[in-house]
Design an enzyme around this catalytic site. Structure first.
Site, mmCIF file in Angstrom:
data_model
loop_
_atom_site.group_PDB
_atom_site.id
_atom_site.type_symbol
_atom_site.label_atom_id
_atom_site.label_comp_id
_atom_site.label_asym_id
_atom_site.label_seq_id
_atom_site.Cartn_x
_atom_site.Cartn_y
_atom_site.Cartn_z
ATOM 1 N N SER A 68 41.696 24.225 44.168
ATOM 2 C CA SER A 68 40.286 24.048 43.779
ATOM 3 C C SER A 68 39.830 22.593 43.720
ATOM 4 O O SER A 68 38.624 22.342 43.610
ATOM 5 C CB SER A 68 40.028 24.698 42.422
ATOM 6 O OG SER A 68 40.049 26.087 42.541
ATOM 7 N N LYS A 71 37.275 21.724 46.210
ATOM 8 C CA LYS A 71 35.863 22.102 46.028
ATOM 9 C C LYS A 71 34.971 20.876 45.798
ATOM 10 O O LYS A 71 33.795 20.881 46.147
ATOM 11 C CB LYS A 71 35.736 23.069 44.835
ATOM 12 C CG LYS A 71 36.434 24.421 45.061
ATOM 13 C CD LYS A 71 36.527 25.226 43.761
ATOM 14 C CE LYS A 71 37.207 26.574 43.942
ATOM 15 N NZ LYS A 71 37.408 27.277 42.650
ATOM 16 N N TYR A 195 37.373 29.037 53.405
ATOM 17 C CA TYR A 195 37.666 28.710 52.003
ATOM 18 C C TYR A 195 39.180 28.704 51.732
ATOM 19 O O TYR A 195 39.704 27.788 51.101
ATOM 20 C CB TYR A 195 36.931 29.716 51.098
ATOM 21 C CG TYR A 195 37.311 29.632 49.646
ATOM 22 C CD1 TYR A 195 36.784 28.638 48.825
ATOM 23 C CD2 TYR A 195 38.204 30.541 49.086
ATOM 24 C CE1 TYR A 195 37.141 28.556 47.488
ATOM 25 C CE2 TYR A 195 38.555 30.470 47.749
ATOM 26 C CZ TYR A 195 38.027 29.476 46.958
ATOM 27 O OH TYR A 195 38.392 29.386 45.629
ATOM 28 N N TYR A 243 36.586 25.082 34.404
ATOM 29 C CA TYR A 243 36.144 26.464 34.124
ATOM 30 C C TYR A 243 35.946 26.683 32.624
ATOM 31 O O TYR A 243 35.324 25.842 31.973
ATOM 32 C CB TYR A 243 37.136 27.474 34.725
ATOM 33 C CG TYR A 243 37.629 27.053 36.070
ATOM 34 C CD1 TYR A 243 36.765 27.080 37.156
ATOM 35 C CD2 TYR A 243 38.917 26.566 36.276
ATOM 36 C CE1 TYR A 243 37.173 26.661 38.407
ATOM 37 C CE2 TYR A 243 39.336 26.140 37.524
ATOM 38 C CZ TYR A 243 38.456 26.188 38.579
ATOM 39 O OH TYR A 243 38.857 25.754 39.808
ATOM 40 N N VAL A 261 44.771 25.328 41.074
ATOM 41 C CA VAL A 261 45.786 26.271 40.627
ATOM 42 C C VAL A 261 47.182 25.922 41.198
ATOM 43 O O VAL A 261 48.195 26.485 40.769
ATOM 44 C CB VAL A 261 45.296 27.705 40.959
ATOM 45 C CG1 VAL A 261 45.599 28.084 42.387
ATOM 46 C CG2 VAL A 261 45.789 28.721 39.987
HETATM 47 O O1 DON Z 1 40.349 30.920 45.143
HETATM 48 C C1 DON Z 1 41.378 30.817 44.487
HETATM 49 O O2 DON Z 1 41.670 31.618 43.621
HETATM 50 C C2 DON Z 1 42.266 29.611 44.760
HETATM 51 N N1 DON Z 1 42.284 29.315 46.165
HETATM 52 C C3 DON Z 1 41.774 28.403 44.019
HETATM 53 C C4 DON Z 1 41.625 28.639 42.533
HETATM 54 C C5 DON Z 1 41.934 27.442 41.717
HETATM 55 O O3 DON Z 1 42.502 26.479 42.171
HETATM 56 C C6 DON Z 1 41.594 27.529 40.271
HETATM 57 N N2 DON Z 1 41.907 26.298 39.592
HETATM 58 N N3 DON Z 1 42.542 25.978 38.684
#
Ligand code: DON
Length: 308
Positions: A68, A71, A195, A243, A261
């Site tokens: 993320s 992003k 994405y 978040y 993540v």
């Molecule tokens: O879309 C997802 O769930 C993962 N590619 C990215 C989520 C993420 O990194 C949340 N952050 N802490």
């Protein structure tokens, strides 16, 4: 507050030892099978300073999935491309919900709260895609990161992208839900594929800290992001970057940050430093457990805070 580089180096080496001694690493993300394979007992940190020096400690040359954190850079590209138009499709408020939540999307008629929750990031990626081939949109994000870090050795790990494509059922649900509100302009599978690949970019903390210099607006940063856009990215990182853990991060660290993540966090001390930390084990909010701890300790040691 000016920080002596020798003192900071000594502090960061001590922090690596302290974190290893704690042995409290958290759990790696297992909903993306490729990430579940990563050893959680790792920690790396790198700090790019306003005087052009960079100080690193621990596993600072290890590549990890930025997830993320990408992003922020996708949004930077979209703001550069379409200016303010993106805000007709996505909001700028914290969600107070998990990164992959669908809860508010129905109540708010398909307009995600912010560009950092998954629903909002799908809209941003969709705007970047804008009827181009996914590889062209991805090339733009990679080119931005490479220019910001002044390092061409930044790539996508296709195994991670494929792994998420196989198990990313919530993102598939979010994309289809957005499409039902006409807030996805490309076919959902194209936006999702783009994405997943954007999230699968891998970097070291050294590369990430250097890339963050453009958001920190450090004097030696390449001039690829206007001060106004940098201020806005910082505001969003502060309010939405973690978040439903964003308030806690602001309280503990006092600096804008964006987590992934994969266990990375990019932390910005505007005008002073760009800090990247990585430790793959996560806390309850899906943010790096030891990365957050390290960011808190670094902020306290240096005195850096956007709150004075
Ligand atoms: O879309 C997802 O769930 C993962 N590619 C990215 C989520 C993420 O990194 C949340 N952050 N802490």
């Amino acid at each position: 507050m000016r920080v002596k580089t020798a003192c900071l180096k000594h502090f960061l080496n001590g922090l690596v030892d302290e974190i290893a001694a704690r042995g409290d690493w958290g759990e790696v993300a297992d909903y993306i099978p490729e990430l579940a394979k990563v050893d959680p007992a790792q920690f790396g940190v790198s700090v790019s300073l306003a005087d052009g020096t960079q100080i690193s400690a621990g596993a600072s040359a290890e590549r990890f999935s930025i997830q993320s954190i990408s992003k922020v850079f996708t949004l930077a590209c979209v703001l550069g491309r379409n200016g303010e138009q993106i805000w007709t499709r996505v909001g700028r408020e914290p969600s107070g919900t998990r990164f992959d939540s669908i809860l508010l999307l129905e109540q708010e008629k398909g307009r995600p709260r912010n560009p950092f929750i998954n629903a909002g990031a799908l809209v941003t990626t969709d705007a970047l895609l804008a009827h181009r081939a996914p590889k062209d949109a991805l090339s733009e994000v990679l080119a931005f990161l490479r220019a910001a870090a002044e390092d061409d050795d930044i790539h996508i790990d296709p195994a991670v992208a494929e792994s998420e494509a196989r198990t990313g059922f919530r993102n598939v649900a979010l994309a289809n839900y957005l499409k039902s509100y006409d807030n996805l302009h490309n076919p959902p599978e194209l936006t999702l594929g783009t994405y997943f690949h954007q999230c699968a970019i891998e970097m070291t903390v050294e590369q990430l800290a250097r890339a963050g210099r453009v958001i920190a607006q450090l004097p030696d940063a390449p001039q690829i992001l206007s001060p106004e856009k940098a201020r806005r990215l910082n505001a969003l990182m502060m309010t939405c970057g973690h978040y439903d853990g964003s308030g806690d991060f602001a309280f503990r660290v006092g600096l804008p940050g964006k987590s992934g993540v994969g266990g990375g966090i990019l932390v910005i001390a505007p005008g002073r430093a760009s800090i990247a930390v990585w430790s793959p084990g996560l806390n309850l909010y899906g943010n790096s457990l030891m990365g957050t701890y390290a960011a808190e300790r670094i902020a306290r040691f240096t005195g850096w805070s956007v709150f004075g």
